[in-house]
Design a protein around this motif. Structure first.
Motif, mmCIF file in Angstrom:
data_model
loop_
_atom_site.group_PDB
_atom_site.id
_atom_site.type_symbol
_atom_site.label_atom_id
_atom_site.label_comp_id
_atom_site.label_asym_id
_atom_site.label_seq_id
_atom_site.Cartn_x
_atom_site.Cartn_y
_atom_site.Cartn_z
ATOM 1 N N ILE A 198 -4.567 10.439 -8.298
ATOM 2 C CA ILE A 198 -3.106 10.611 -8.486
ATOM 3 C C ILE A 198 -2.686 8.819 -7.367
ATOM 4 O O ILE A 198 -1.462 8.944 -7.478
ATOM 5 C CB ILE A 198 -2.538 12.145 -7.721
ATOM 6 N N VAL A 199 -3.502 9.768 -5.842
ATOM 7 C CA VAL A 199 -3.077 8.484 -4.596
ATOM 8 C C VAL A 199 -2.997 6.905 -5.614
ATOM 9 O O VAL A 199 -2.162 6.497 -5.305
ATOM 10 C CB VAL A 199 -4.046 8.658 -4.054
ATOM 11 N N ASN A 200 -3.853 6.446 -6.162
ATOM 12 C CA ASN A 200 -4.263 5.306 -6.913
ATOM 13 C C ASN A 200 -3.726 4.630 -7.195
ATOM 14 O O ASN A 200 -3.326 3.377 -8.394
ATOM 15 C CB ASN A 200 -5.523 5.449 -7.064
ATOM 16 N N THR A 201 -3.165 5.763 -8.313
ATOM 17 C CA THR A 201 -1.505 5.910 -9.778
ATOM 18 C C THR A 201 -0.700 5.725 -9.085
ATOM 19 O O THR A 201 0.408 5.133 -9.470
ATOM 20 C CB THR A 201 -1.869 7.292 -10.327
ATOM 21 N N ALA A 202 -0.164 6.425 -8.285
ATOM 22 C CA ALA A 202 1.453 5.875 -7.281
ATOM 23 C C ALA A 202 1.564 4.515 -7.116
ATOM 24 O O ALA A 202 0.491 3.735 -5.935
ATOM 25 C CB ALA A 202 1.703 7.085 -5.860
ATOM 26 N N SER A 203 2.434 4.012 -6.882
ATOM 27 C CA SER A 203 2.934 2.486 -7.270
ATOM 28 C C SER A 203 3.247 2.605 -4.945
ATOM 29 O O SER A 203 3.791 3.758 -4.671
ATOM 30 C CB SER A 203 3.668 2.125 -7.143
ATOM 31 N N ASP A 204 3.220 1.520 -4.303
ATOM 32 C CA ASP A 204 3.514 1.517 -2.867
ATOM 33 C C ASP A 204 5.113 1.703 -2.956
ATOM 34 O O ASP A 204 5.022 2.449 -1.995
ATOM 35 C CB ASP A 204 2.744 0.195 -2.106
ATOM 36 N N ARG A 205 5.871 2.066 -4.050
ATOM 37 C CA ARG A 205 7.395 1.856 -3.977
ATOM 38 C C ARG A 205 7.278 3.163 -3.063
ATOM 39 O O ARG A 205 8.356 3.552 -3.588
ATOM 40 C CB ARG A 205 7.854 0.897 -4.306
ATOM 41 N N SER A 206 6.399 3.827 -4.206
ATOM 42 C CA SER A 206 7.095 5.235 -4.761
ATOM 43 C C SER A 206 6.570 5.153 -3.754
ATOM 44 O O SER A 206 7.151 6.985 -3.099
ATOM 45 C CB SER A 206 5.902 5.706 -5.526
ATOM 46 N N LEU A 207 5.414 5.660 -2.813
ATOM 47 C CA LEU A 207 4.526 6.352 -2.058
ATOM 48 C C LEU A 207 5.055 6.127 -0.800
ATOM 49 O O LEU A 207 5.071 6.810 -0.101
ATOM 50 C CB LEU A 207 3.159 5.046 -1.787
ATOM 51 N N GLU A 208 5.942 5.616 -0.304
ATOM 52 C CA GLU A 208 7.018 5.928 0.894
ATOM 53 C C GLU A 208 8.125 6.851 0.772
ATOM 54 O O GLU A 208 9.035 7.044 1.980
ATOM 55 C CB GLU A 208 7.869 4.082 0.894
ATOM 56 N N PHE A 209 7.945 7.351 0.013
ATOM 57 C CA PHE A 209 8.923 8.427 -0.085
ATOM 58 C C PHE A 209 8.231 9.869 -0.612
ATOM 59 O O PHE A 209 8.640 10.969 -1.289
ATOM 60 C CB PHE A 209 10.216 8.360 -1.678
ATOM 61 N N ALA A 210 6.792 9.774 -0.787
ATOM 62 C CA ALA A 210 5.456 10.820 -0.484
ATOM 63 C C ALA A 210 5.943 11.627 0.372
ATOM 64 O O ALA A 210 6.117 11.638 1.429
ATOM 65 C CB ALA A 210 4.211 10.552 -0.290
ATOM 66 N N SER A 211 6.624 13.259 0.115
ATOM 67 C CA SER A 211 6.543 14.966 1.051
ATOM 68 C C SER A 211 5.479 15.558 0.929
ATOM 69 O O SER A 211 4.569 14.607 0.395
ATOM 70 C CB SER A 211 7.694 14.939 0.484
ATOM 71 N N SER A 212 5.107 16.648 0.938
ATOM 72 C CA SER A 212 4.634 17.549 0.910
ATOM 73 C C SER A 212 4.266 17.929 0.401
ATOM 74 O O SER A 212 2.637 18.013 0.424
ATOM 75 C CB SER A 212 5.854 19.244 1.430
ATOM 76 N N GLY A 213 4.843 18.325 -0.797
ATOM 77 C CA GLY A 213 4.214 18.466 -1.885
ATOM 78 C C GLY A 213 3.391 17.547 -2.994
ATOM 79 O O GLY A 213 1.944 17.810 -2.925
ATOM 80 N N PHE A 214 3.345 16.306 -2.977
ATOM 81 C CA PHE A 214 2.246 15.041 -3.122
ATOM 82 C C PHE A 214 0.936 15.070 -1.944
ATOM 83 O O PHE A 214 -0.194 14.798 -2.296
ATOM 84 C CB PHE A 214 3.228 13.157 -2.852
#
Length: 280
Positions: A198-214
């Motif tokens: 999951i971590v390696n699938t998410a793009s860097d652009r999306s990861l900056e919005f990662a919150s509690s669920g992720f």
């Protein structure tokens, strides 16, 4: 007091927590920490996780009536081979490794005939590493799986069972090494692999919005890479079986999403919700 001298090889999170719990409960006259780095031993002494510390494996285990190997799984057979000739008669040796089949086969062959090996796996810990994260109450209410084969000494199994209970463990289960590996492949190893993907699938652009669920879902992906490399290598048979079942579920969900099968998707989510709520 259950033991005269307990030797803990590897005074990190798990080894340090065991040492602190032993000392707090007065379960041994002396707790000796054995490590590879002076800094780790000094920190363990400073935290009162051990009474004494040494970098010498053979010296550290001499006179011990319980030896606990709390190192990465790939090191356990090598360490057992080094200390086997220094173990006292009647000494119990155990490990806290996350895989068991290879370890049990190796240690039952290596350990001196006068000593007794029983595999242990406390299902407790975190993604953190090092004695600075040790907690005396880490095992309170936890589960420990102990392994039994036709070579296991019953008196050693019983004494070790009592030891884990004294640390506050809530439930102790006896399994074969193979059954242990099947269980942990599904409830421990597969979740880690999924979190990694999951971590390696998410793009860097999306990861900056990662919150509690992720972050909650992927917390274990921050664990030590060397430890998880060794786990995957030593339990690959059972992990691959678990991955095959997981892949089938992913394919099923993918198909339902592709076809817009709303009712069936809801059933899948209802099923997982009900099963997860039983764990609370």
């Amino acid at each position: 007091m259950i033991f005269r001298k307990v030797a803990i090889i590897g005074v990190g999170l798990i080894g340090g927590s065991i040492g602190e719990a032993i000392k707090r409960r007065g379960l041994a006259d002396t707790v000796v920490g054995i490590g590879r780095r002076t800094s780790s031993i000094k920190e363990a002494l400073m935290r009162s996780a051990v009474d004494e510390g040494t970098l010498d494996l053979r010296k550290g285990v001499r006179g011990a009536d319980l030896v606990i190997i709390a190192t990465p799984v790939s090191l356990i057979p090598k360490i057992a081979k080094k200390i086997s000739g220094s173990l006292d008669e009647g000494c119990i040796i155990t490990d806290v490794g996350s895989t068991k089949s290879e370890i049990v086969r190796s240690l039952e062959r290596i350990v001196h005939k006068k000593a007794y090996f029983v595999g242990s796996h406390p299902l407790a810990g975190s993604e953190k590493r090092g004695v600075k994260f040790a907690q005396e109450g880490l095992f309170k209410g936890s589960i420990v799986i102990m392994t039994k084969t036709n070579k296991t000494k019953k008196s050693a199994l019983d004494k070790l069972n009592g030891f884990w209970k004294s640390l506050g463990v809530g439930r102790i289960v006896i399994k074969s090494p193979e059954e242990h590996d099947r269980i942990v492949a599904e409830i421990s190893h597969l979740p880690h692999i999924a979190a990694t993907a999951i971590v390696n699938t998410a793009s860097d652009r999306s990861l900056e919005f990662a919150s509690s669920g992720f972050k909650d879902t992927t917390r274990i992906a921050a664990s030590d890479p060397d430890i998880w490399r060794d786990i995957c290598v030593t339990n690959r048979k059972q992990i691959l079986k678990a991955l095959e079942r997981y892949e089938r579920n992913i394919v099923k969900l993918k198909k339902l999403i592709k076809n817009g099968s709303a009712a069936q998707l809801r059933k899948e989510f209802e099923r997982s919700k009900a099963r997860r709520e039983k764990l609370s």
